[in-house]
Design an enzyme around this catalytic site. Structure first.
Site, short mmCIF file in Angstrom:
data_model
loop_
_atom_site.label_atom_id
_atom_site.label_comp_id
_atom_site.label_asym_id
_atom_site.label_seq_id
_atom_site.Cartn_x
_atom_site.Cartn_y
_atom_site.Cartn_z
N ARG A 171 0.95 -1.11 0.15
CA ARG A 171 -0.13 0.03 0.01
C ARG A 171 0.93 1.40 0.09
O ARG A 171 0.31 2.25 -0.14
CB ARG A 171 -0.93 -0.03 1.26
CG ARG A 171 -1.76 -1.16 1.18
CD ARG A 171 -2.87 -0.88 2.26
NE ARG A 171 -2.66 -0.76 3.61
CZ ARG A 171 -2.38 -1.87 4.31
NH1 ARG A 171 -2.87 -3.15 4.16
NH2 ARG A 171 -1.83 -1.68 5.64
N ARG A 175 7.79 6.96 -5.51
CA ARG A 175 7.44 7.85 -6.69
C ARG A 175 8.69 8.33 -7.40
O ARG A 175 9.82 8.60 -6.50
CB ARG A 175 6.59 8.95 -6.23
CG ARG A 175 5.22 8.63 -5.66
CD ARG A 175 4.76 9.76 -5.15
NE ARG A 175 3.21 9.19 -4.76
CZ ARG A 175 2.31 10.20 -3.87
NH1 ARG A 175 3.09 11.21 -3.42
NH2 ARG A 175 1.24 9.62 -3.49
N ARG A 247 -3.87 -2.78 17.79
CA ARG A 247 -2.91 -1.98 18.45
C ARG A 247 -3.52 -0.67 18.72
O ARG A 247 -4.99 -0.39 18.14
CB ARG A 247 -1.85 -1.55 17.38
CG ARG A 247 -0.99 -2.85 16.68
CD ARG A 247 -0.19 -3.15 17.74
NE ARG A 247 1.13 -2.34 17.89
CZ ARG A 247 1.99 -2.41 18.64
NH1 ARG A 247 2.00 -3.52 19.48
NH2 ARG A 247 2.95 -1.47 18.88
N ARG A 277 5.32 9.27 15.83
CA ARG A 277 5.28 10.39 14.79
C ARG A 277 4.83 11.61 16.02
O ARG A 277 4.31 11.34 17.03
CB ARG A 277 4.26 10.27 13.84
CG ARG A 277 2.94 10.06 14.19
CD ARG A 277 2.11 9.80 12.86
NE ARG A 277 0.57 9.72 13.38
CZ ARG A 277 -0.48 9.45 12.27
NH1 ARG A 277 -0.29 9.50 11.17
NH2 ARG A 277 -1.80 9.21 12.58
N GLU A 298 2.90 10.23 19.32
CA GLU A 298 1.91 9.16 19.30
C GLU A 298 2.89 7.93 19.57
O GLU A 298 4.10 7.97 18.94
CB GLU A 298 1.39 9.02 18.04
CG GLU A 298 0.36 9.95 17.46
CD GLU A 298 -0.42 9.55 16.26
OE1 GLU A 298 -0.28 8.65 15.84
OE2 GLU A 298 -1.23 10.38 15.86
N TYR A 346 -9.38 -2.38 8.87
CA TYR A 346 -9.11 -0.88 8.86
C TYR A 346 -9.74 -0.20 7.52
O TYR A 346 -9.62 -0.75 6.52
CB TYR A 346 -7.55 -0.65 8.47
CG TYR A 346 -7.08 0.57 8.40
CD1 TYR A 346 -6.84 1.47 9.77
CD2 TYR A 346 -7.09 1.29 7.47
CE1 TYR A 346 -6.66 2.79 9.66
CE2 TYR A 346 -6.72 2.49 7.21
CZ TYR A 346 -6.40 3.25 8.45
OH TYR A 346 -6.12 4.75 8.49
N ASP A 348 -10.75 3.68 5.91
CA ASP A 348 -10.76 4.91 5.42
C ASP A 348 -11.84 5.71 5.61
O ASP A 348 -13.09 4.63 5.50
CB ASP A 348 -9.90 5.40 4.26
CG ASP A 348 -8.65 5.10 4.25
OD1 ASP A 348 -7.74 5.30 5.40
OD2 ASP A 348 -7.71 4.90 3.21
#
Length: 380
Positions: A171, A175, A247, A277, A298, A346, A348
């Site tokens: 995922r 680039r 988690r 992060r 976090e 999970y 979005d």
């Protein structure tokens, strides 16, 4: 008919609204003191910063209908998530792109040269990657893997990358241009007044009642014609077979007078840095101006019984337990399991809304056609 909808997050709110517009009365309950689930936002009283209370949420989608639906209930302001990472004593751009590659290796390559260069770094002896680590080594080579993926993944998932499936890394894009937009979707933005205001607008219908700080009990289902459950799948059954693995996240909030890091999200790839992060919340609303700043460090860890579940683990043990709970769910009468917790996936936000719209439409069609509503609209 009266529907009981457990959970006032996106799944529950959208199902309630769609059903109410079709003439059903909807009772929405939530054990938390607020609506909107994990996308709940609120303003900090001291700084005025709009906080993403349970971590950052950026709306991104290629689904034009879902984008139009969300814009019915909120004014979205364009927002591109440009993530940075601190690794090995320097700051880089994510996802790994041409700038990242040139900076990391001290080169000035063009796209074609960089593609060939990374191909020379990749471990082509790994023909069929089975693990996260094997996929990364074949995909980007050892140097980029150890700088940007290995340490972060170990902290995020609490295990070695060699223990995770290769599908997780598939995922993550690589680039060979200078595009540093974290997402590649057509529509990207954040509601001007926050997600909680958006969910409030979705729930604002005369056939919808909302009860907060209200725990579910089976007697409620007896008074309803159908139940939509967006809580934890194992929680519906009082965890009788054991708990599905998740988690969770701990947030260490701190304030700063000024601009702390100059971006919304700064990842930390080094394994000796305990947090994954730091998010600086005023940068999620760049159309606003605030002198003070609210930041979250976090930390990821296994979810305990009283923790908020964030990321389903879905390894071999969890999938086996999931299959047993799915069998129990399918044996239930007039109950449909929805959302990321109800289906142990999970999701979005755009997928959550799409599935909620489709679920509500399927329910209306089932009533018209005299058919039974399935326990799952999407195979968990």
């Amino acid at each position: 008919m009266t529907l009981l909808i457990v959970g006032a997050g996106l799944s529950g709110a959208v199902i309630a609204r769609k059903s109410a517009e079709k003439g059903y009365y909807c009772r929405v309950i939530d054990s938390r003191p607020h609506i909107a689930g994990n996308c709940h936002t609120q303003r900090d009283a001291g700084t005025g910063v709009m906080m993403h209370v349970y971590g950052p949420h950026i709306f991104h989608t290629d689904d034009a209908d879902v984008w139009a639906y969300a814009n019915r209930f909120a004014e979205f302001v364009p927002f591109l998530n440009r993530v940075k990472t601190t690794a090995q004593g320097a700051v880089y751009s994510l996802p790994v792109n041409l700038h990242t590659i040139n900076q990391f290796f001290g080169r000035t390559m063009g796209p074609d040269e960089a593609r060939a260069f990374i191909d020379s770094k990749a471990d082509r002896s790994i023909e069929n990657p089975r693990t996260f680590e094997e996929q990364a080594l074949r995909f980007v080579g050892r140097e980029l893997y150890e700088a940007f993926f290995k340490g972060y993944t170990e902290k995020q998932w609490g295990c070695l990358p060699s223990e995770l499936p290769a599908s997780i890394l598939k995922r993550l894009p690589l680039r060979f241009n200078y595009d540093d937009n974290y997402f590649a979707h057509r529509f990207q933005g954040i509601p001007r007044d926050g997600y909680t205001a958006m969910v409030s607008a979705i729930l604002d219908h005369p056939r919808i009642t909302v009860e907060l700080e209200t725990a579910y009990n089976p007697a409620m289902a007896e008074a309803a014609d159908h139940v939509f459950w967006s809580g934890p799948l194992d929680g519906f059954f009082d965890y009788r077979l054991g708990r599905l693995g998740y988690r969770t996240l701990d947030f260490e909030r701190f304030t700063h007078d000024g601009d702390y890091q100059g971006c919304a999200v700064m990842n930390y790839g080094d394994p000796d840095v305990p947090w994954t992060r730091i998010t600086e919340h005023k940068h999620f609303s760049p159309w606003e101006n605030h002198q003070g700043s609210i930041c979250y460090r976090e930390y990821s860890r296994p979810a305990g019984d009283e923790d908020i579940p964030y990321y389903p683990i879905r390894l071999v043990k969890e999938k086996s337990l999931l299959a047993r709970y799915v069998d129990l769910a399918r044996a239930q009468d007039k109950t449909t399991f929805v959302g990321r917790l109800g289906t142990y996936r999970y999701l979005d936000m755009d997928v959550t809304i799409r599935e909620a719209l489709d679920t509500a439409a399927a329910f209306v069609a089932s009533q018209t056609g005299g058919q039974a509503m399935p326990a799952f609209m999407v195979e968990p």
